[in-house]
Design a protein around this motif. Sequence first.
Motif, mmCIF file in Angstrom:
data_model
loop_
_atom_site.group_PDB
_atom_site.id
_atom_site.type_symbol
_atom_site.label_atom_id
_atom_site.label_comp_id
_atom_site.label_asym_id
_atom_site.label_seq_id
_atom_site.Cartn_x
_atom_site.Cartn_y
_atom_site.Cartn_z
ATOM 1 N N GLU A 200 0.813 -1.223 0.000
ATOM 2 C CA GLU A 200 0.000 0.000 0.000
ATOM 3 C C GLU A 200 0.843 1.267 0.000
ATOM 4 O O GLU A 200 0.417 2.291 -0.527
ATOM 5 N N THR A 201 2.034 1.220 0.577
ATOM 6 C CA THR A 201 2.874 2.425 0.590
ATOM 7 C C THR A 201 3.436 2.724 -0.803
ATOM 8 O O THR A 201 3.945 3.817 -1.030
ATOM 9 N N ALA A 202 3.324 1.775 -1.733
ATOM 10 C CA ALA A 202 3.822 1.976 -3.097
ATOM 11 C C ALA A 202 2.705 2.413 -4.051
ATOM 12 O O ALA A 202 2.914 2.488 -5.248
ATOM 13 N N ARG A 203 1.532 2.711 -3.509
ATOM 14 C CA ARG A 203 0.411 3.149 -4.351
ATOM 15 C C ARG A 203 0.403 4.668 -4.439
ATOM 16 O O ARG A 203 0.332 5.355 -3.427
ATOM 17 N N TYR A 204 0.462 5.164 -5.657
ATOM 18 C CA TYR A 204 0.471 6.609 -5.908
ATOM 19 C C TYR A 204 -0.573 6.941 -6.958
ATOM 20 O O TYR A 204 -0.904 6.115 -7.806
ATOM 21 N N ASP A 205 -1.060 8.167 -6.905
ATOM 22 C CA ASP A 205 -2.019 8.637 -7.900
ATOM 23 C C ASP A 205 -1.321 9.082 -9.176
ATOM 24 O O ASP A 205 -1.927 9.092 -10.249
ATOM 25 N N GLY A 206 -0.062 9.491 -9.061
ATOM 26 C CA GLY A 206 0.671 9.966 -10.226
ATOM 27 C C GLY A 206 2.164 9.948 -9.987
ATOM 28 O O GLY A 206 2.628 9.754 -8.851
ATOM 29 N N PHE A 207 2.891 10.173 -11.061
ATOM 30 C CA PHE A 207 4.348 10.081 -11.029
ATOM 31 C C PHE A 207 4.972 11.214 -11.826
ATOM 32 O O PHE A 207 4.452 11.602 -12.872
ATOM 33 N N VAL A 208 6.105 11.696 -11.322
ATOM 34 C CA VAL A 208 6.902 12.705 -12.021
ATOM 35 C C VAL A 208 8.320 12.182 -12.090
ATOM 36 O O VAL A 208 8.893 11.789 -11.072
ATOM 37 N N ALA A 209 8.887 12.159 -13.291
ATOM 38 C CA ALA A 209 10.285 11.747 -13.475
ATOM 39 C C ALA A 209 11.117 12.981 -13.786
ATOM 40 O O ALA A 209 10.731 13.806 -14.618
ATOM 41 N N LEU A 210 12.262 13.100 -13.096
ATOM 42 C CA LEU A 210 13.148 14.245 -13.269
ATOM 43 C C LEU A 210 14.578 13.768 -13.469
ATOM 44 O O LEU A 210 15.012 12.818 -12.807
ATOM 45 N N GLY A 211 15.298 14.425 -14.332
ATOM 46 C CA GLY A 211 16.698 14.092 -14.532
ATOM 47 C C GLY A 211 17.242 14.826 -15.736
ATOM 48 O O GLY A 211 16.543 15.591 -16.397
ATOM 49 N N CYS A 212 18.502 14.553 -16.036
ATOM 50 C CA CYS A 212 19.156 15.268 -17.123
ATOM 51 C C CYS A 212 20.290 14.443 -17.724
ATOM 52 O O CYS A 212 21.044 13.798 -16.997
ATOM 53 N N ALA A 213 20.375 14.488 -19.041
ATOM 54 C CA ALA A 213 21.535 13.968 -19.774
ATOM 55 C C ALA A 213 22.077 15.121 -20.607
ATOM 56 O O ALA A 213 21.305 15.855 -21.229
ATOM 57 N N ILE A 214 23.380 15.289 -20.587
ATOM 58 C CA ILE A 214 24.033 16.351 -21.350
ATOM 59 C C ILE A 214 24.972 15.699 -22.364
ATOM 60 O O ILE A 214 25.753 14.803 -22.014
ATOM 61 N N ARG A 215 24.886 16.179 -23.586
ATOM 62 C CA ARG A 215 25.730 15.647 -24.658
ATOM 63 C C ARG A 215 27.202 15.744 -24.250
ATOM 64 O O ARG A 215 27.652 16.762 -23.747
ATOM 65 N N GLY A 216 27.919 14.676 -24.490
ATOM 66 C CA GLY A 216 29.347 14.649 -24.200
ATOM 67 C C GLY A 216 30.133 14.335 -25.452
ATOM 68 O O GLY A 216 29.686 14.620 -26.574
ATOM 69 N N GLU A 217 31.264 13.722 -25.257
ATOM 70 C CA GLU A 217 32.158 13.410 -26.380
ATOM 71 C C GLU A 217 31.778 12.138 -27.123
ATOM 72 O O GLU A 217 32.267 11.887 -28.223
ATOM 73 N N THR A 218 30.897 11.328 -26.522
ATOM 74 C CA THR A 218 30.513 10.056 -27.142
ATOM 75 C C THR A 218 28.998 10.012 -27.359
ATOM 76 O O THR A 218 28.281 10.949 -27.014
ATOM 77 N N ASP A 219 28.518 8.901 -27.866
ATOM 78 C CA ASP A 219 27.083 8.703 -28.110
ATOM 79 C C ASP A 219 26.311 8.284 -26.851
ATOM 80 O O ASP A 219 25.098 8.086 -26.920
ATOM 81 N N HIS A 220 26.977 8.147 -25.736
ATOM 82 C CA HIS A 220 26.339 7.653 -24.521
ATOM 83 C C HIS A 220 25.081 8.444 -24.170
ATOM 84 O O HIS A 220 24.038 7.877 -23.845
ATOM 85 N N TYR A 221 25.161 9.758 -24.255
ATOM 86 C CA TYR A 221 24.015 10.628 -23.923
ATOM 87 C C TYR A 221 22.795 10.256 -24.764
ATOM 88 O O TYR A 221 21.671 10.193 -24.263
ATOM 89 N N HIS A 222 23.003 10.004 -26.047
ATOM 90 C CA HIS A 222 21.904 9.676 -26.941
ATOM 91 C C HIS A 222 21.258 8.343 -26.550
ATOM 92 O O HIS A 222 20.027 8.238 -26.459
ATOM 93 N N HIS A 223 22.068 7.338 -26.314
ATOM 94 C CA HIS A 223 21.535 6.012 -25.986
ATOM 95 C C HIS A 223 20.809 6.016 -24.643
ATOM 96 O O HIS A 223 19.717 5.453 -24.526
ATOM 97 N N VAL A 224 21.403 6.649 -23.657
ATOM 98 C CA VAL A 224 20.785 6.705 -22.331
ATOM 99 C C VAL A 224 19.478 7.490 -22.390
ATOM 100 O O VAL A 224 18.454 7.076 -21.828
ATOM 101 N N GLY A 225 19.489 8.618 -23.078
ATOM 102 C CA GLY A 225 18.277 9.425 -23.201
ATOM 103 C C GLY A 225 17.162 8.701 -23.928
ATOM 104 O O GLY A 225 16.003 8.724 -23.501
ATOM 105 N N THR A 226 17.501 8.043 -25.025
ATOM 106 C CA THR A 226 16.504 7.316 -25.802
ATOM 107 C C THR A 226 15.872 6.201 -24.983
ATOM 108 O O THR A 226 14.649 6.046 -24.960
ATOM 109 N N GLU A 227 16.700 5.416 -24.319
ATOM 110 C CA GLU A 227 16.168 4.291 -23.536
ATOM 111 C C GLU A 227 15.353 4.774 -22.339
ATOM 112 O O GLU A 227 14.330 4.169 -22.001
ATOM 113 N N CYS A 228 15.777 5.840 -21.719
ATOM 114 C CA CYS A 228 15.013 6.407 -20.605
ATOM 115 C C CYS A 228 13.630 6.837 -21.073
ATOM 116 O O CYS A 228 12.616 6.460 -20.482
ATOM 117 N N MET A 229 13.599 7.631 -22.128
ATOM 118 C CA MET A 229 12.314 8.142 -22.632
ATOM 119 C C MET A 229 11.408 7.012 -23.108
ATOM 120 O O MET A 229 10.208 7.017 -22.841
#
Length: 150
Positions: free
Chosen positions: A61-90
Amino acid sequence: MARILIIEARFYDHIADGLLAGAREALDAAGASHELLTVPGIFELPGALNLVLAAAAHGNETARYDGFVALGCAIRGETDHYHHVGTECMRGLADLSVAHQLAFGNGVLTCHDEAQALNRADPKRKNLGGQAGRACLRMLAIKRALGLAV
């Protein structure tokens, strides 16, 4: 009163602080109660949301919520990591939101640089954390209007 879970990624603490402040302000202004779950980075956001949904489905019961908000950030770097992490997260967040008919607000930033991220996270500027909080509450209102939420 709505009970909302904010799931935040703390990879960039100074950006996460702004997103969280904006989301809390929006939820407080609407009279919604909220709790916080913190994960290391945006890749872990869908996994954490899935764990919470599984706990609720198993009677926690403590895990029951009416809604959810996800917050975070990925910033482009020198590799493609930002793109892959962002895509999979979304993708993961969208899939869970649709499959479980969640009232959900997405405040995950994918930015080209730190200045862009700070502008979007700052509650006094773009305030995407606040926008995510308000999106969650609006989706909850739609669910209630359709008889899908108490």
